[in-house]
Write an enzyme that holds these catalytic residues in place. Structure first.
Site, PDB file in Angstrom:
ATOM      1  N   ASP A 197      -3.185   5.253  -0.016  1.00  0.00           N
ATOM      2  CA  ASP A 197      -3.489   4.845   0.664  1.00  0.00           C
ATOM      3  C   ASP A 197      -4.126   6.674   1.320  1.00  0.00           C
ATOM      4  O   ASP A 197      -2.699   7.858   1.263  1.00  0.00           O
ATOM      5  CB  ASP A 197      -2.500   4.276   1.324  1.00  0.00           C
TER       6      ASP A 197
ATOM      7  N   ASP B  89      -0.570  -9.265   6.255  1.00  0.00           N
ATOM      8  CA  ASP B  89      -0.022  -8.934   6.531  1.00  0.00           C
ATOM      9  C   ASP B  89       0.868  -8.898   7.094  1.00  0.00           C
ATOM     10  O   ASP B  89       0.959  -9.719   8.194  1.00  0.00           O
ATOM     11  CB  ASP B  89      -0.572  -7.062   7.836  1.00  0.00           C
TER      12      ASP B  89
END
Length: 251
Positions: free
Chosen positions: A129, A8
């Site tokens: 998500d 990330d």
């Protein structure tokens, strides 16, 4: 089942968040390309990248870091974060990204996802998500009223390569992946599902493997699992996990 080590990106660095909170970022490597090389050297077959800043900005922010990773390794990479226009998709696939992940636009502009699937077969992944079972978008800053399965079903016949299902409530907390929700989602779809969020140990890998008979009800099953913090913290040994998955693969 493929294990995707996660990188990330925030401010050009390799970080991990807790429940998607940008204010709770831990830097694990200031050189993302070096981190990518380490994962490749350990035997990873794929890499999962997210431009965290891009997810909020709606456009690429950590492009230089992504390009550095692409130059450093020769394994395929999937990328998400801020990819919301066909031009963004074209650009990244042209630079060597193997698959792009579309999250926010899957909810807000599903026609773009379907058009991209037709134009770039097997290169479009939908990221779903969920927070409390509801779809979150805009870098997880907004939560919709739509359920994860309801959104996934919109793309059942679109040609999506995979769906990444992330349980935000578990992400970065090392509490264990939500096996039940992931397997139930996979069982309702013909699209392969990639598990994400909360992976804490090799036990999570075993639990996902054990759930495969149920998850494969319509054929797709759980095709992969993404892990970040557990690998960085040493709770999940990457080489051991990769070996476990190799041993579980059908002959």
């Amino acid at each position: 089942m493929i294990l995707f080590p996660a990188i990330d990106l925030k401010n050009g660095q390799c970080v991990r968040l807790i429940k998607g909170d940008m204010a709770q970022a831990t830097v694990f490597n200031t050189d993302p390309a070096d981190q990518a090389r380490q994962f490749a050297a350990a035997g990873a077959q794929w890499l999962h990248l997210v431009d965290l800043d891009g997810a909020f900005a709606g456009e690429a922010v950590n492009a230089a870091a992504v390009e550095g990773i692409l130059a450093a390794i020769d394994i395929p990479v999937q990328l998400g974060g801020g990819i919301r226009e066909m031009a963004h998709i074209e650009t990244w696939l042209g630079k060597g990204i193997a698959r792009v992940i579309l999250g926010t636009v899957a909810l807000k502009n599903p026609d773009l996802v379907k058009a991209a699937c037709k134009r770039f077969p097997n290169q479009i992944v939908v990221g779903i998500d969920a927070k409390g079972g509801k779809v979150a978008v805009e870098g997880w800053a907004e939560t919709s009223e739509l359920g994860a399965l309801d959104l996934a079903l919109r793309f059942e016949d679109a040609g999506v390569a995979a769906i990444i299902y992330t349980d935000i409530d578990r992400d970065g907390l090392l509490q264990g992946v939500n096996v039940t929700a992931t397997a139930d989602l996979a069982a309702a779809l013909s699209i392969p599902v990639i598990a994400s969020g909360g992976v804490s140990s090799i036990a999570d890998i075993d639990s996902l493997l054990a759930a495969q008979p149920h998850a494969r009800k319509k054929g797709g099953g759980i095709s992969g699992v993404i892990s970040g913090r557990a690998i960085y913290d040493g709770r999940l040994d990457l080489k051991e996990a990769l070996q476990r998955l190799r041993e579980s693969a059908p002959c």
